[in-house]
Design a protein around this motif. Sequence first.
Motif, PDB file in Angstrom:
ATOM      1  N   GLY A 278      46.735 -45.369  46.534  1.00  0.00           N
ATOM      2  CA  GLY A 278      47.381 -46.437  45.742  1.00  0.00           C
ATOM      3  C   GLY A 278      46.638 -47.254  44.830  1.00  0.00           C
ATOM      4  N   PHE A 279      45.499 -47.408  45.163  1.00  0.00           N
ATOM      5  CA  PHE A 279      44.163 -47.989  44.093  1.00  0.00           C
ATOM      6  C   PHE A 279      43.925 -47.326  43.049  1.00  0.00           C
ATOM      7  CE2 PHE A 279      39.910 -48.448  43.012  1.00  0.00           C
ATOM      8  CZ  PHE A 279      39.830 -49.712  42.532  1.00  0.00           C
ATOM      9  N   LEU A 280      43.931 -46.026  43.150  1.00  0.00           N
ATOM     10  CA  LEU A 280      43.612 -45.173  41.974  1.00  0.00           C
ATOM     11  C   LEU A 280      44.641 -45.017  41.055  1.00  0.00           C
ATOM     12  CD1 LEU A 280      41.494 -42.488  43.865  1.00  0.00           C
ATOM     13  CD2 LEU A 280      40.465 -44.169  42.194  1.00  0.00           C
ATOM     14  N   MET A 281      45.971 -44.987  41.661  1.00  0.00           N
ATOM     15  CA  MET A 281      47.104 -44.864  40.792  1.00  0.00           C
ATOM     16  C   MET A 281      47.284 -46.171  40.132  1.00  0.00           C
ATOM     17  SD  MET A 281      48.823 -42.004  40.476  1.00  0.00           S
ATOM     18  CE  MET A 281      50.237 -42.745  39.714  1.00  0.00           C
ATOM     19  N   ALA A 282      46.907 -47.323  40.619  1.00  0.00           N
ATOM     20  CA  ALA A 282      46.902 -48.539  39.782  1.00  0.00           C
ATOM     21  C   ALA A 282      45.903 -48.626  38.769  1.00  0.00           C
ATOM     22  CB  ALA A 282      46.703 -49.566  40.832  1.00  0.00           C
ATOM     23  N   SER A 283      44.555 -47.996  38.777  1.00  0.00           N
ATOM     24  CA  SER A 283      43.702 -48.387  37.837  1.00  0.00           C
ATOM     25  C   SER A 283      43.465 -47.013  37.056  1.00  0.00           C
ATOM     26  CB  SER A 283      42.394 -48.411  38.782  1.00  0.00           C
ATOM     27  OG  SER A 283      41.879 -47.397  39.658  1.00  0.00           O
ATOM     28  N   LEU A 284      43.525 -45.809  37.225  1.00  0.00           N
ATOM     29  CA  LEU A 284      43.265 -44.784  36.410  1.00  0.00           C
ATOM     30  C   LEU A 284      44.064 -44.944  35.041  1.00  0.00           C
ATOM     31  CD1 LEU A 284      42.720 -41.837  39.011  1.00  0.00           C
ATOM     32  CD2 LEU A 284      40.921 -43.100  37.652  1.00  0.00           C
TER      33      LEU A 284
ATOM     34  N   TYR B 263      50.590 -42.286  24.082  1.00  0.00           N
ATOM     35  CA  TYR B 263      49.929 -42.055  25.398  1.00  0.00           C
ATOM     36  C   TYR B 263      49.433 -43.129  26.111  1.00  0.00           C
ATOM     37  CZ  TYR B 263      50.082 -37.002  23.965  1.00  0.00           C
ATOM     38  OH  TYR B 263      50.470 -35.806  23.648  1.00  0.00           O
ATOM     39  N   SER B 264      48.644 -44.147  25.315  1.00  0.00           N
ATOM     40  CA  SER B 264      48.271 -45.329  25.624  1.00  0.00           C
ATOM     41  C   SER B 264      49.347 -46.272  26.440  1.00  0.00           C
ATOM     42  CB  SER B 264      47.753 -46.185  24.598  1.00  0.00           C
ATOM     43  OG  SER B 264      47.202 -47.243  25.092  1.00  0.00           O
ATOM     44  N   LYS B 265      50.492 -46.427  25.534  1.00  0.00           N
ATOM     45  CA  LYS B 265      51.587 -47.294  25.964  1.00  0.00           C
ATOM     46  C   LYS B 265      52.189 -46.802  27.556  1.00  0.00           C
ATOM     47  CE  LYS B 265      53.131 -48.568  21.379  1.00  0.00           C
ATOM     48  NZ  LYS B 265      53.905 -48.339  20.256  1.00  0.00           N
TER      49      LYS B 265
ATOM     50  N   SER C 111      50.799 -48.052  35.124  1.00  0.00           N
ATOM     51  CA  SER C 111      50.137 -49.085  35.938  1.00  0.00           C
ATOM     52  C   SER C 111      50.910 -50.196  36.001  1.00  0.00           C
ATOM     53  CB  SER C 111      48.764 -49.494  35.166  1.00  0.00           C
ATOM     54  OG  SER C 111      47.766 -48.451  35.430  1.00  0.00           O
ATOM     55  N   VAL C 112      51.665 -50.850  35.014  1.00  0.00           N
ATOM     56  CA  VAL C 112      52.515 -51.921  35.148  1.00  0.00           C
ATOM     57  C   VAL C 112      53.612 -51.960  36.351  1.00  0.00           C
ATOM     58  CG1 VAL C 112      54.185 -53.403  33.753  1.00  0.00           C
ATOM     59  CG2 VAL C 112      52.095 -52.834  32.823  1.00  0.00           C
ATOM     60  N   VAL C 113      54.232 -50.736  36.201  1.00  0.00           N
ATOM     61  CA  VAL C 113      55.292 -50.348  37.264  1.00  0.00           C
ATOM     62  C   VAL C 113      54.846 -49.984  38.648  1.00  0.00           C
ATOM     63  CG1 VAL C 113      57.014 -48.785  37.781  1.00  0.00           C
ATOM     64  CG2 VAL C 113      56.767 -49.482  35.380  1.00  0.00           C
ATOM     65  N   TRP C 114      53.621 -49.448  38.760  1.00  0.00           N
ATOM     66  CA  TRP C 114      53.028 -49.098  39.852  1.00  0.00           C
ATOM     67  C   TRP C 114      52.622 -50.368  40.631  1.00  0.00           C
ATOM     68  CZ3 TRP C 114      52.801 -44.682  42.761  1.00  0.00           C
ATOM     69  CH2 TRP C 114      51.955 -44.495  43.804  1.00  0.00           C
ATOM     70  N   VAL C 115      51.751 -50.948  40.084  1.00  0.00           N
ATOM     71  CA  VAL C 115      51.160 -52.305  40.679  1.00  0.00           C
ATOM     72  C   VAL C 115      52.255 -53.113  41.463  1.00  0.00           C
ATOM     73  CG1 VAL C 115      49.788 -54.352  40.630  1.00  0.00           C
ATOM     74  CG2 VAL C 115      48.987 -52.462  39.394  1.00  0.00           C
TER      75      VAL C 115
ATOM     76  N   PRO D  20      62.841 -51.592  54.950  1.00  0.00           N
ATOM     77  CA  PRO D  20      63.202 -50.947  56.078  1.00  0.00           C
ATOM     78  C   PRO D  20      63.430 -49.556  56.234  1.00  0.00           C
ATOM     79  CG  PRO D  20      65.040 -51.685  54.655  1.00  0.00           C
ATOM     80  CD  PRO D  20      63.768 -52.365  54.221  1.00  0.00           C
ATOM     81  N   ASP D  21      63.359 -48.946  57.310  1.00  0.00           N
ATOM     82  CA  ASP D  21      63.166 -47.391  57.480  1.00  0.00           C
ATOM     83  C   ASP D  21      64.469 -46.636  57.036  1.00  0.00           C
ATOM     84  OD1 ASP D  21      60.928 -47.818  58.700  1.00  0.00           O
ATOM     85  OD2 ASP D  21      61.579 -47.550  60.830  1.00  0.00           O
ATOM     86  N   ALA D  22      65.525 -47.602  56.898  1.00  0.00           N
ATOM     87  CA  ALA D  22      66.815 -47.014  56.131  1.00  0.00           C
ATOM     88  C   ALA D  22      66.616 -46.447  54.761  1.00  0.00           C
ATOM     89  CB  ALA D  22      68.174 -48.007  56.451  1.00  0.00           C
ATOM     90  N   ILE D  23      65.771 -47.018  54.128  1.00  0.00           N
ATOM     91  CA  ILE D  23      65.777 -46.406  52.577  1.00  0.00           C
ATOM     92  C   ILE D  23      64.247 -46.319  52.104  1.00  0.00           C
ATOM     93  CG2 ILE D  23      67.655 -47.857  51.816  1.00  0.00           C
ATOM     94  CD1 ILE D  23      65.760 -50.011  50.978  1.00  0.00           C
ATOM     95  N   ASP D  24      63.227 -46.213  53.049  1.00  0.00           N
ATOM     96  CA  ASP D  24      61.810 -46.150  52.514  1.00  0.00           C
ATOM     97  C   ASP D  24      61.580 -44.667  52.128  1.00  0.00           C
ATOM     98  OD1 ASP D  24      61.921 -44.817  54.961  1.00  0.00           O
ATOM     99  OD2 ASP D  24      60.230 -45.757  55.644  1.00  0.00           O
ATOM    100  N   GLY D  25      62.342 -43.746  52.621  1.00  0.00           N
ATOM    101  CA  GLY D  25      62.269 -42.144  51.965  1.00  0.00           C
ATOM    102  C   GLY D  25      62.615 -41.942  50.449  1.00  0.00           C
ATOM    103  N   VAL D  26      63.789 -42.620  50.183  1.00  0.00           N
ATOM    104  CA  VAL D  26      64.037 -42.523  48.791  1.00  0.00           C
ATOM    105  C   VAL D  26      63.098 -43.256  47.861  1.00  0.00           C
ATOM    106  CG1 VAL D  26      65.813 -44.313  48.721  1.00  0.00           C
ATOM    107  CG2 VAL D  26      65.997 -42.560  46.926  1.00  0.00           C
ATOM    108  N   TYR D  27      62.671 -44.603  48.509  1.00  0.00           N
ATOM    109  CA  TYR D  27      61.527 -45.444  47.593  1.00  0.00           C
ATOM    110  C   TYR D  27      60.420 -44.593  47.590  1.00  0.00           C
ATOM    111  CZ  TYR D  27      59.609 -49.263  45.729  1.00  0.00           C
ATOM    112  OH  TYR D  27      58.745 -50.378  45.098  1.00  0.00           O
ATOM    113  N   GLU D  28      59.884 -43.662  48.550  1.00  0.00           N
ATOM    114  CA  GLU D  28      58.731 -42.917  48.593  1.00  0.00           C
ATOM    115  C   GLU D  28      58.864 -41.971  47.346  1.00  0.00           C
ATOM    116  OE1 GLU D  28      55.572 -41.226  51.595  1.00  0.00           O
ATOM    117  OE2 GLU D  28      57.632 -40.323  51.789  1.00  0.00           O
ATOM    118  N   ARG D  29      60.070 -41.346  47.275  1.00  0.00           N
ATOM    119  CA  ARG D  29      60.234 -40.248  46.260  1.00  0.00           C
ATOM    120  C   ARG D  29      60.089 -41.032  44.797  1.00  0.00           C
ATOM    121  NH1 ARG D  29      62.239 -38.667  50.959  1.00  0.00           N
ATOM    122  NH2 ARG D  29      62.618 -36.388  51.090  1.00  0.00           N
ATOM    123  N   TYR D  30      60.314 -42.010  44.688  1.00  0.00           N
ATOM    124  CA  TYR D  30      60.527 -43.100  43.201  1.00  0.00           C
ATOM    125  C   TYR D  30      59.117 -43.225  42.907  1.00  0.00           C
ATOM    126  CZ  TYR D  30      59.688 -47.388  40.980  1.00  0.00           C
ATOM    127  OH  TYR D  30      59.122 -48.235  40.342  1.00  0.00           O
ATOM    128  N   LEU D  31      58.210 -43.534  43.925  1.00  0.00           N
ATOM    129  CA  LEU D  31      56.676 -43.839  43.651  1.00  0.00           C
ATOM    130  C   LEU D  31      56.155 -42.262  43.552  1.00  0.00           C
ATOM    131  CD1 LEU D  31      55.688 -46.120  46.648  1.00  0.00           C
ATOM    132  CD2 LEU D  31      56.016 -46.575  44.386  1.00  0.00           C
TER     133      LEU D  31
END
Length: 224
Positions: free
Chosen positions: A134-140, A155-157, A163-167, A177-188
């Motif tokens: 998570g840290f590397l995806m936010a900073s790199l 590319y810069s934009k 990063s703006v979306v990930w943070v 909640p466990d009911a929706i964390d699967g689809v959210y992880e796929r979004y990440l």
Amino acid sequence: MPDNTARPKVQEQPGLMIFLGCYAIFGCAVFALSILIADFVVPDHDWIADTISDLGAGKYEFIVDIGIYAFSSALICVALLTAHVHLGGLRWSVSIVGLVALGLIVFLVGARNEYGDSDNDGVVIHRYLVYGLGFLMASLPLLMAKAAGRADPLYSKILVAISVVWVPSAPIFFFLPDAIDGVYERYLGLISFVFVITLSHLFIQRGRSQKAAKRRKEAKNASA
């Protein structure tokens, strides 16, 4: 007598750049396909409620493991590209090391098998790997944005937007909640794909431009 004091010729290799860039995109595609296949193969799996980690445990864990290793190799390919084509600055240098670390973290996530099956044998490091990822995806992306903009401001934009979306997005996962964390992880995961594909496209385009320039030069010399 050969001139032993002559320095070796140093130049970018467009063929290598195109190959590694295409392979990095291929690695993302393999990971996405492995998840899709596992969603159908694994019994009683709910892709909205169940995480990718749940697919990586049990009888069919090899399906997602193949995808994880493919994505890890994609990140290593991007790291090789950033080292081969150094766009300048300390931030870019730090990013090379960060991309290698990110690739190794993804590999360890698959290799350690500490997810989805309540494995508590030995030292469990999965949570720490996730924090590092998570840290590397936010900073790199931010570290690389300015230098990447020298190739094209777009590319810069895109990197800044990642990063703006990930943070703000990544920490939310831990409170869902466990009911929706699967689809959210796929979004990440999709955000991480955009990161890899953006950098891959930069290097592929650079390689193609250099090949085209070489062909024009050869054609001009031939006609002279």
